[in-house]
Enzyme design. Structure first.
Site, PDB file in Angstrom:
ATOM      1  CG  ASP A  37      -2.146   0.857   0.901  1.00 48.56           C
ATOM      2  OD1 ASP A  37      -2.047   2.046   0.664  1.00 48.56           O
ATOM      3  OD2 ASP A  37      -3.320   0.086   1.068  1.00 48.56           O
ATOM      4  N   GLY A  42      -5.308   4.286   1.957  1.00 46.43           N
ATOM      5  CA  GLY A  42      -5.270   3.365   3.030  1.00 46.43           C
ATOM      6  C   GLY A  42      -4.954   3.745   4.243  1.00 46.43           C
ATOM      7  CG  LEU A  79      -8.017  -6.270  -2.479  1.00 39.56           C
ATOM      8  CD1 LEU A  79      -8.048  -6.635  -0.865  1.00 39.56           C
ATOM      9  CD2 LEU A  79      -9.485  -6.614  -2.928  1.00 39.56           C
ATOM     10  CG  ASN A 106       3.393  -2.899 -12.548  1.00 45.01           C
ATOM     11  OD1 ASN A 106       3.828  -3.120 -13.678  1.00 45.01           O
ATOM     12  ND2 ASN A 106       3.306  -1.561 -12.332  1.00 45.01           N
ATOM     13  CE  LYS A 112       3.804 -14.179 -18.913  1.00 47.16           C
ATOM     14  NZ  LYS A 112       5.093 -13.598 -18.676  1.00 47.16           N
ATOM     15  CB  ALA A 121     -11.122  -6.640  -5.767  1.00 48.39           C
ATOM     16  CE1 TYR A 152     -13.381   2.392  -7.702  1.00 48.32           C
ATOM     17  CE2 TYR A 152     -15.347   1.546  -8.751  1.00 48.32           C
ATOM     18  CZ  TYR A 152     -14.473   1.595  -7.615  1.00 48.32           C
ATOM     19  OH  TYR A 152     -14.732   0.390  -6.831  1.00 48.32           O
TER      20      TYR A 152
END
Length: 319
Positions: A37, A42, A79, A106, A112, A121, A152
């Site tokens: 984060d 957050g 997320l 990313n 991968k 999400a 968004y």
């Protein structure tokens, strides 16, 4: 459904509302968790109780730039994305587009490189102002790509397209969930989403601001139910997409009235002009999740609201 152990799970957006709940859930069941984060939306406070727990690590990083995590990695849960309209509409709209595009790419590249399960999400916002009600996963949506909420909505639509492309082109083990209006403890009073805004105002004894006539509907999903749904998808091996939300639909006026009553602080509703291109109805069809995962939410709205207010009450003054 038999639980699948992933070993080491990387969670982007770990210090957010949903991320912090997911970190706690996975640690409790014995997974190693690395959270990422940049704390643009957050809060480190959300993870404070986890910082000393074995198996948990928080990395300060902007996933749109790089994801500095080493393997082995069993799963990546993406997320990271501002969830509050206050953030993605007014404060960091370009960053919202960037985390949905470069950030998603990313995160996919990380999965991968390690052959990891990847969960995106997304959002019920990919359906826009729906012309089909309720919305199932086959509905392609009604989104304005240059509308007021486009940063968004289109960030989430791009992230879904990228996830599907990695699955087709690289045979990456991916899945997609579409959350519907998740709420609960851990959602701070200044968050900007409707339940947080209503609860905060009611606890302060302020008017609850309602845009339009209040007849717009949403389907509110308690956070504990949502997390069990997300993990069921993560463990399943299914590609999705899956609607993860409650089928109990409520008008915004009814929600405001219920929150005022639960907060026991009096108050009133203040009607404001309708927002441009506000979504009129929102309710998921969760048949796919019920059939393939055996999942459905179980927490009544009245119980979830009471728990949210109890958590938020001591935090209102210092929000």
């Amino acid at each position: 459904m038999k639980r699948k152990q992933h070993g080491h799970v990387v969670i982007t957006g770990a210090a957010g509302f949903l991320g912090s709940h997911l970190c706690r859930f996975l640690l409790d069941r014995g997974e190693q968790v690395t959270g990422l984060d940049n704390l643009s939306t957050g809060r480190r406070t959300n993870l404070e109780e986890l910082m000393s727990r074995p198996g948990f690590k928080l990395v300060d990083a902007d996933v749109s730039v790089s994801i500095p995590v080493e393997g082995p990695i069993g799963a990546v849960v993406h997320l990271a994305c501002p969830g509050s309209p206050v953030a993605f509409l007014k404060r960091i709209p370009i960053e919202t587009l960037r985390v949905g595009s470069a950030g998603t790419l990313n995160a996919l590249e990380l999965a991968k490189a390690h052959g990891a399960r990847f969960l995106l999400a997304s959002s019920s916002e990919v359906y826009g102002d729906p012309q089909v009600h309720p919305q199932d996963e086959n509905y392609r949506g009604n989104v304005d790509p240059i509308g007021p909420r486009a940063v968004y909505d289109e960030a989430k639509r791009f992230s879904e397209a990228a996830t599907a492309a990695f699955r087709r082109h690289f045979d990456l083990d991916t899945t997609i969930i579409r959350p519907f209006n998740v709420y609960g403890p851990g959602m701070w009073p200044d968050d900007g989403r409707v339940v947080a805004a209503f609860c905060g105002a009611a606890l302060r004894g302020e008017a609850l601001q309602l845009h339009g006539d209040g007849k717009q509907t949403r389907s509110m999903c308690y956070v504990d139910d949502f997390i069990t749904g997300l993990v069921a998808v993560l463990d399943s091996g299914e590609p999705g997409p899956f609607n993860i939300g409650s089928e109990d639909e409520i008008t915004m006026r009814e929600l405001a009235e219920q929150i005022m009553q639960a907060a026991a602080g009096g108050g009133e509703i203040k009607f404001l002009p309708a927002r441009e291109q506000d979504v009129t109805v929102r309710r998921p069809d969760i048949t796919r999740a019920r059939r393939l995962l055996g999942w459905q939410p179980t927490t009544p709205l009245s119980v979830g609201i009471a728990r949210t207010i109890e958590w938020m009450r001591p935090r209102v003054q210092r929000a």
